[in-house]
Design a protein around this motif. Sequence first.
Motif, short mmCIF file in Angstrom:
data_model
loop_
_atom_site.label_atom_id
_atom_site.label_comp_id
_atom_site.label_asym_id
_atom_site.label_seq_id
_atom_site.Cartn_x
_atom_site.Cartn_y
_atom_site.Cartn_z
N GLU A 65 19.90 87.71 -24.21
CA GLU A 65 18.84 88.68 -23.97
C GLU A 65 19.45 90.07 -23.81
OE1 GLU A 65 15.59 89.02 -20.77
OE2 GLU A 65 15.63 87.01 -21.57
N LYS A 66 20.58 90.09 -23.17
CA LYS A 66 21.27 91.33 -22.98
C LYS A 66 21.69 91.92 -24.33
CE LYS A 66 25.09 93.16 -20.40
NZ LYS A 66 26.21 92.91 -19.60
N GLU A 94 20.31 95.35 -25.96
CA GLU A 94 21.28 96.32 -26.43
C GLU A 94 21.03 96.65 -27.91
OE1 GLU A 94 25.91 96.28 -26.51
OE2 GLU A 94 25.20 95.42 -24.61
N LEU A 95 20.73 95.64 -28.66
CA LEU A 95 20.45 95.82 -30.08
C LEU A 95 19.18 96.65 -30.26
CD1 LEU A 95 21.42 95.08 -32.90
CD2 LEU A 95 20.00 93.06 -32.76
N GLN A 96 18.16 96.41 -29.44
CA GLN A 96 16.92 97.17 -29.54
C GLN A 96 17.16 98.63 -29.16
OE1 GLN A 96 14.04 95.05 -27.14
NE2 GLN A 96 13.18 94.03 -28.95
N THR A 97 17.92 98.87 -28.13
CA THR A 97 18.21 100.25 -27.74
C THR A 97 19.01 100.96 -28.84
OG1 THR A 97 20.18 99.57 -26.54
CG2 THR A 97 18.18 99.89 -25.26
N PHE A 109 16.74 105.04 -34.83
CA PHE A 109 15.51 105.58 -35.40
C PHE A 109 15.21 107.00 -34.88
CE2 PHE A 109 14.29 101.13 -36.55
CZ PHE A 109 14.13 101.36 -37.90
N GLU A 110 15.50 107.26 -33.61
CA GLU A 110 15.29 108.59 -33.05
C GLU A 110 16.22 109.61 -33.69
OE1 GLU A 110 15.50 108.71 -28.78
OE2 GLU A 110 13.98 107.14 -28.58
N SER A 111 17.47 109.21 -33.83
CA SER A 111 18.42 110.13 -34.48
C SER A 111 18.03 110.35 -35.94
CB SER A 111 19.84 109.61 -34.35
OG SER A 111 20.02 108.44 -35.10
#
Length: 178
Positions: free
Chosen positions: A2-3, A7-10, A16-18
């Motif tokens: 899950e961690k 981490e992968l989602q962040t 995507f933000e960059s």
Amino acid sequence: MEKDLQELQTLIEVHFESRKKEEDELIQLKDRIEKRRSERAEQQRIRSEREKERQKRLEEERTRKEEEEAKKRAEDDAKKKKTLTSLHFGGYMQKLVKKRSGKRQTEREKKKKILSERRKPLDIDNLSQDRLKDKAKELWDWMHELEAEKFELQYQFTRQKYEVCVILDMISNTSEKI
């Protein structure tokens, strides 16, 4: 796990933000490039108009100078013709001048000399119709000024003549009393 998923989602969100920021920057850059192109095109258009105006002024100045040179050449030719025509009578005129040089000039000769100095050659052979009209108006105005000057001088002469007569009368009256 899950961690790792978090981490992968962040990482994905950060990516995507960059990417979105980069796309926004890219759009802004394209807008700036397009704006600069339009400004540059406007500057080029203004520069080309100025260049055309400068070329036009240069051409007008060149034609004006050519006209002045042609006019000057025509005046020189007229002077040459005048001197050549006067050469035919030069011997006769020189004899007259030598003959009269010992005598005093008569009033008529003085007037002729003054008039010949004042008289201006017309040189209207190569003038356009508008220029001829302007020349005629100029001569008319000059004649009008001369007539006005003549009138004023005649009036002044009459006035002085009257004053002289009055003074002579006064003198004669005072001498009679004595």
